[in-house]
Motif scaffolding. Sequence first.
Motif, PDB file in Angstrom:
ATOM      1  N   GLY A   1       4.706  10.718   3.150  1.00 62.15           N
ATOM      2  CA  GLY A   1       3.346  10.748   3.684  1.00 62.15           C
ATOM      3  C   GLY A   1       2.281  10.453   2.647  1.00 62.15           C
ATOM      4  O   GLY A   1       1.343   9.698   2.903  1.00 62.15           O
ATOM      5  N   LYS A   2       2.429  11.032   1.462  1.00 57.49           N
ATOM      6  CA  LYS A   2       1.415  10.815   0.419  1.00 57.49           C
ATOM      7  C   LYS A   2       1.365   9.356  -0.024  1.00 57.49           C
ATOM      8  O   LYS A   2       0.298   8.838  -0.349  1.00 57.49           O
ATOM      9  N   VAL A   3       2.514   8.694  -0.027  1.00 56.35           N
ATOM     10  CA  VAL A   3       2.550   7.274  -0.379  1.00 56.35           C
ATOM     11  C   VAL A   3       1.808   6.458   0.679  1.00 56.35           C
ATOM     12  O   VAL A   3       1.005   5.578   0.345  1.00 56.35           O
ATOM     13  N   ALA A   4       2.054   6.764   1.944  1.00 55.46           N
ATOM     14  CA  ALA A   4       1.371   6.053   3.030  1.00 55.46           C
ATOM     15  C   ALA A   4      -0.145   6.242   2.932  1.00 55.46           C
ATOM     16  O   ALA A   4      -0.907   5.290   3.121  1.00 55.46           O
ATOM     17  N   VAL A   5      -0.576   7.461   2.616  1.00 58.33           N
ATOM     18  CA  VAL A   5      -2.012   7.736   2.479  1.00 58.33           C
ATOM     19  C   VAL A   5      -2.591   6.955   1.296  1.00 58.33           C
ATOM     20  O   VAL A   5      -3.628   6.291   1.435  1.00 58.33           O
ATOM     21  N   ASN A   6      -1.932   7.015   0.146  1.00 64.78           N
ATOM     22  CA  ASN A   6      -2.434   6.297  -1.033  1.00 64.78           C
ATOM     23  C   ASN A   6      -2.495   4.795  -0.801  1.00 64.78           C
ATOM     24  O   ASN A   6      -3.469   4.136  -1.183  1.00 64.78           O
ATOM     25  N   GLU A   7      -1.461   4.251  -0.168  1.00 67.31           N
ATOM     26  CA  GLU A   7      -1.453   2.815   0.128  1.00 67.31           C
ATOM     27  C   GLU A   7      -2.596   2.464   1.086  1.00 67.31           C
ATOM     28  O   GLU A   7      -3.265   1.444   0.913  1.00 67.31           O
ATOM     29  N   ALA A   8      -2.811   3.302   2.083  1.00 65.89           N
ATOM     30  CA  ALA A   8      -3.884   3.054   3.053  1.00 65.89           C
ATOM     31  C   ALA A   8      -5.257   3.078   2.382  1.00 65.89           C
ATOM     32  O   ALA A   8      -6.115   2.245   2.675  1.00 65.89           O
ATOM     33  N   ILE A   9      -5.452   4.006   1.470  1.00 64.19           N
ATOM     34  CA  ILE A   9      -6.732   4.080   0.754  1.00 64.19           C
ATOM     35  C   ILE A   9      -6.959   2.794  -0.033  1.00 64.19           C
ATOM     36  O   ILE A   9      -8.060   2.221  -0.007  1.00 64.19           O
ATOM     37  N   GLU A  10      -5.924   2.338  -0.724  1.00 59.88           N
ATOM     38  CA  GLU A  10      -6.048   1.095  -1.509  1.00 59.88           C
ATOM     39  C   GLU A  10      -6.310  -0.104  -0.602  1.00 59.88           C
ATOM     40  O   GLU A  10      -7.127  -0.967  -0.937  1.00 59.88           O
ATOM     41  N   LEU A  11      -5.627  -0.173   0.538  1.00 59.01           N
ATOM     42  CA  LEU A  11      -5.866  -1.266   1.484  1.00 59.01           C
ATOM     43  C   LEU A  11      -7.294  -1.220   2.028  1.00 59.01           C
ATOM     44  O   LEU A  11      -7.941  -2.257   2.157  1.00 59.01           O
ATOM     45  N   ALA A  12      -7.762  -0.029   2.339  1.00 53.74           N
ATOM     46  CA  ALA A  12      -9.129   0.118   2.856  1.00 53.74           C
ATOM     47  C   ALA A  12     -10.155  -0.312   1.808  1.00 53.74           C
ATOM     48  O   ALA A  12     -11.138  -0.985   2.139  1.00 53.74           O
ATOM     49  N   LYS A  13      -9.928   0.067   0.567  1.00 60.84           N
ATOM     50  CA  LYS A  13     -10.850  -0.344  -0.508  1.00 60.84           C
ATOM     51  C   LYS A  13     -10.833  -1.859  -0.676  1.00 60.84           C
ATOM     52  O   LYS A  13     -11.874  -2.476  -0.911  1.00 60.84           O
ATOM     53  N   HIS A  14      -9.647  -2.443  -0.574  1.00 59.97           N
ATOM     54  CA  HIS A  14      -9.485  -3.889  -0.789  1.00 59.97           C
ATOM     55  C   HIS A  14     -10.108  -4.719   0.339  1.00 59.97           C
ATOM     56  O   HIS A  14     -10.792  -5.701   0.084  1.00 59.97           O
ATOM     57  N   PHE A  15      -9.856  -4.319   1.588  1.00 60.68           N
ATOM     58  CA  PHE A  15     -10.278  -5.129   2.727  1.00 60.68           C
ATOM     59  C   PHE A  15     -11.540  -4.619   3.417  1.00 60.68           C
ATOM     60  O   PHE A  15     -12.187  -5.366   4.139  1.00 60.68           O
ATOM     61  N   GLY A  16     -11.860  -3.350   3.249  1.00 62.58           N
ATOM     62  CA  GLY A  16     -12.946  -2.748   4.018  1.00 62.58           C
ATOM     63  C   GLY A  16     -14.275  -2.709   3.297  1.00 62.58           C
ATOM     64  O   GLY A  16     -14.501  -3.390   2.292  1.00 62.58           O
ATOM     65  N   SER A  17     -15.139  -1.867   3.809  1.00 60.83           N
ATOM     66  CA  SER A  17     -16.471  -1.677   3.241  1.00 60.83           C
ATOM     67  C   SER A  17     -16.372  -0.738   2.030  1.00 60.83           C
ATOM     68  O   SER A  17     -15.322  -0.124   1.802  1.00 60.83           O
ATOM     69  N   PRO A  18     -17.467  -0.573   1.284  1.00 58.21           N
ATOM     70  CA  PRO A  18     -17.424   0.344   0.137  1.00 58.21           C
ATOM     71  C   PRO A  18     -17.058   1.787   0.516  1.00 58.21           C
ATOM     72  O   PRO A  18     -16.504   2.511  -0.293  1.00 58.21           O
ATOM     73  N   GLU A  19     -17.321   2.193   1.746  1.00 53.72           N
ATOM     74  CA  GLU A  19     -17.021   3.554   2.192  1.00 53.72           C
ATOM     75  C   GLU A  19     -15.654   3.689   2.859  1.00 53.72           C
ATOM     76  O   GLU A  19     -15.230   4.805   3.182  1.00 53.72           O
ATOM     77  N   SER A  20     -14.976   2.599   3.082  1.00 58.95           N
ATOM     78  CA  SER A  20     -13.717   2.627   3.830  1.00 58.95           C
ATOM     79  C   SER A  20     -12.649   3.508   3.190  1.00 58.95           C
ATOM     80  O   SER A  20     -11.940   4.240   3.884  1.00 58.95           O
ATOM     81  N   GLY A  21     -12.514   3.428   1.882  1.00 56.04           N
ATOM     82  CA  GLY A  21     -11.501   4.230   1.193  1.00 56.04           C
ATOM     83  C   GLY A  21     -11.698   5.713   1.416  1.00 56.04           C
ATOM     84  O   GLY A  21     -10.745   6.448   1.708  1.00 56.04           O
ATOM     85  N   LYS A  22     -12.943   6.165   1.304  1.00 57.40           N
ATOM     86  CA  LYS A  22     -13.248   7.583   1.511  1.00 57.40           C
ATOM     87  C   LYS A  22     -13.004   7.990   2.963  1.00 57.40           C
ATOM     88  O   LYS A  22     -12.481   9.070   3.237  1.00 57.40           O
ATOM     89  N   PHE A  23     -13.405   7.120   3.881  1.00 57.46           N
ATOM     90  CA  PHE A  23     -13.231   7.412   5.294  1.00 57.46           C
ATOM     91  C   PHE A  23     -11.744   7.540   5.652  1.00 57.46           C
ATOM     92  O   PHE A  23     -11.321   8.512   6.278  1.00 57.46           O
TER      93      PHE A  23
END
Length: 149
Positions: free
Chosen positions: A108-130
């Motif tokens: 689970g923690k790997v999935a969360v960390n990967e998702a945060i990195e993907l959100a930062k890469h593709f999303g808005s500046p706030e996506s990673g935090k969200f």
Amino acid sequence: MKRRLAREIAVQSMYQMEMNEVDANEAVTMLLTEAMEENEGEVELSDVDATRAFVLELVNGTWSRKEAIDGLLEDYLKGWQISRLSKVDRQVLRLATYEMIFRDDVPGKVAVNEAIELAKHFGSPESGKFVNGVLGKMIQDIDQLKSKR
């Protein structure tokens, strides 16, 4: 095969599927071809088949459970509706939820960390935090959620 690259292609594929109403094969083929041509992800020809198979597994697994995943996400989106999220954040959250709940080969923690990195890469500046906030709440209930699948 690099799983990070596969996840990037999976998120982009689901975005394409939602925006352009293409099927998984078409979206994955287009994006994998583009990645090989640009070679930004340092795709090696020997890895193409394994990467394609893994991406399709992620995309098809997520897409086939989209309603169940969206229902789960609605419970953790305090004050938000899944339909109101950015298309990028929605795909990242769907993929992470699929990996956390429906796959046993990704901690689970790997999935969360990967998702945060993907959100930062593709999303808005706030996506990673969200994404971190939503998935951080979900991971607290991971055992209970997995038992209901």
